[in-house]
Scaffold this active site. Structure first.
Site, PDB file in Angstrom:
ATOM      1  CB  CYS A  65      34.389  83.665 111.489  1.00 16.34           C
ATOM      2  SG  CYS A  65      33.792  82.161 112.287  1.00 16.34           S
ATOM      3  CG  HIS A  87      35.329  82.125 107.563  1.00 17.96           C
ATOM      4  ND1 HIS A  87      36.200  81.561 108.453  1.00 17.96           N
ATOM      5  CD2 HIS A  87      34.090  81.712 107.936  1.00 17.96           C
ATOM      6  CE1 HIS A  87      35.526  80.847 109.336  1.00 17.96           C
ATOM      7  NE2 HIS A  87      34.247  80.912 109.041  1.00 17.96           N
ATOM      8  CG  ASN A 109      34.886  77.262 110.265  1.00 17.09           C
ATOM      9  OD1 ASN A 109      35.694  78.074 110.698  1.00 17.09           O
ATOM     10  ND2 ASN A 109      33.641  77.589 109.992  1.00 17.09           N
TER      11      ASN A 109
END
Length: 333
Positions: free
Chosen positions: A117, A260, A290
């Site tokens: 990520c 994030h 996400n």
């Protein structure tokens, strides 16, 4: 401080056409009406459809970023894919992005940087030094993610959270008089949390040849969201404090913090724990979910487009990743 005279010249974004609502996922997962929205707060996320490969999506985002920068592919001397998912194990996804952009014989170096990520943040950190050193002039960073391909629908919470999408950023040297620059970056990994988020199968330890329909789970995404949140919540305050001390900043100095994007609940708790004012915190979980490594550059793209940041504003990028890793960067946009 680790000042680099590097400028974000342009940004771009691509979302797949297919939209999946929270209500649709309640039906897919067999959960009560409203459960997915309560857990994730996403509302709508996008899933790649037929023909929407990672390279195709990345190419669309890259072309938008080039247009935003007023550049063409001929101005680019390095293409880096900064994604947590791969189109295929070999070769790198960046190669296929170059091909999808119609530049298969350009010779422009193309390779991947993968820190799950945090891939975009790490790629931006690494490649900014290459720009600062004069090794490359204009670098195209592309994060393109198809999370939906590897979701385990038996793991209801994680499968409800993710969405697909791509974002791209062009970086180059800041010119004389520009206020743009990268002031500082930090990355820390705590591998005691390595199993909190993983796809165990598909590599050399558990090769794809060993896959069977009865043994599919190791080849699908697994996440212990509670364990990640507990560990990250414990580590992030000191991590952020060290970054602020290194640059002589306070949280109030930042026009915007772009994290994030986890769940909406995680975003709210993170903002409060770190003492970030609501109007200085970008949360675009709703409408996206996400999107793994694409979430930070996607947030950056949207913040610029919405006028939430303008040239000269100081911003912070922060996030967590499988590993378990923490990452942060302080930028004068």
């Amino acid at each position: 401080m680790q000042l680099r005279h590097v400028k974000i010249k342009g940004t771009g974004k691509y979302l797949p056409e297919r939209e999946i609502s929270d209500a649709e996922l309640d039906l897919v997962l067999g959960t009560p009406a409203g459960w997915v929205n309560k857990i994730t707060g996403v509302g709508v996320r996008h899933y790649a459809g037929e023909g929407e490969t990672a390279s195709m999506m990345g190419a669309k985002a890259a072309e938008a970023a080039l247009a935003d920068a007023g550049l063409s592919f001929e101005d680019i001397d390095c293409l880096v894919c900064t994604s947590g998912t791969k189109e295929q194990p070999l070769p790198s996804t960046a190669v296929f992005i170059q091909q999808a952009m119609g530049q298969a014989d350009s010779g422009v170096p193309a390779f991947d940087i993968d820190a799950t990520c945090l891939s975009f943040l790490v790629g931006l950190d690494v490649m900014s030094y290459m720009v600062e050193a004069g090794r490359y002039r204009n670098v195209l960073l592309v994060a393109t993610e198809i999370a939906s391909a590897g979701l385990n629908w038996e793991d209801k919470e994680s499968s409800a959270l993710f969405g697909d999408g791509a974002a791209a950023v062009v970086i180059g040297p800041a010119e004389a008089g520009d206020t743009s620059g990268i002031l500082h970056a930090s990355l820390k990994t705590y591998s005691s949390g390595a199993r909190y988020s993983e796809i165990a199968g598909g590599g050399t330890r558990l090769h794809a040849q060993k896959y069977t329909a009865e043994n599919a789970v190791p080849y699908l995404f697994h996440m212990d969201g509670q364990a990640i949140f507990r560990k990250a919540s414990k580590l992030l305050p000191d991590f952020i404090s060290e970054m602020l001390t290194a640059t002589g900043n306070q949280m109030s100095d930042f026009r915007l913090v772009i994290p994030h994007q986890g769940s909406a609940m995680a975003m709210r708790l993170l903002r409060k724990k770190l003492g970030i004012a609501e109007d200085r915190f970008l949360d675009n979980t709703a409408g996206h979910g996400n999107t793994i490594a694409a979430s930070i550059p996607m947030g950056l793209h949207e913040a610029i487009g919405q006028g939430r940041i303008t040239r000269g504003d100081r911003i912070m990028l922060i996030g967590t990743a499988a590993g378990l890793s923490l990452g942060g960067m302080i930028i004068d946009y």
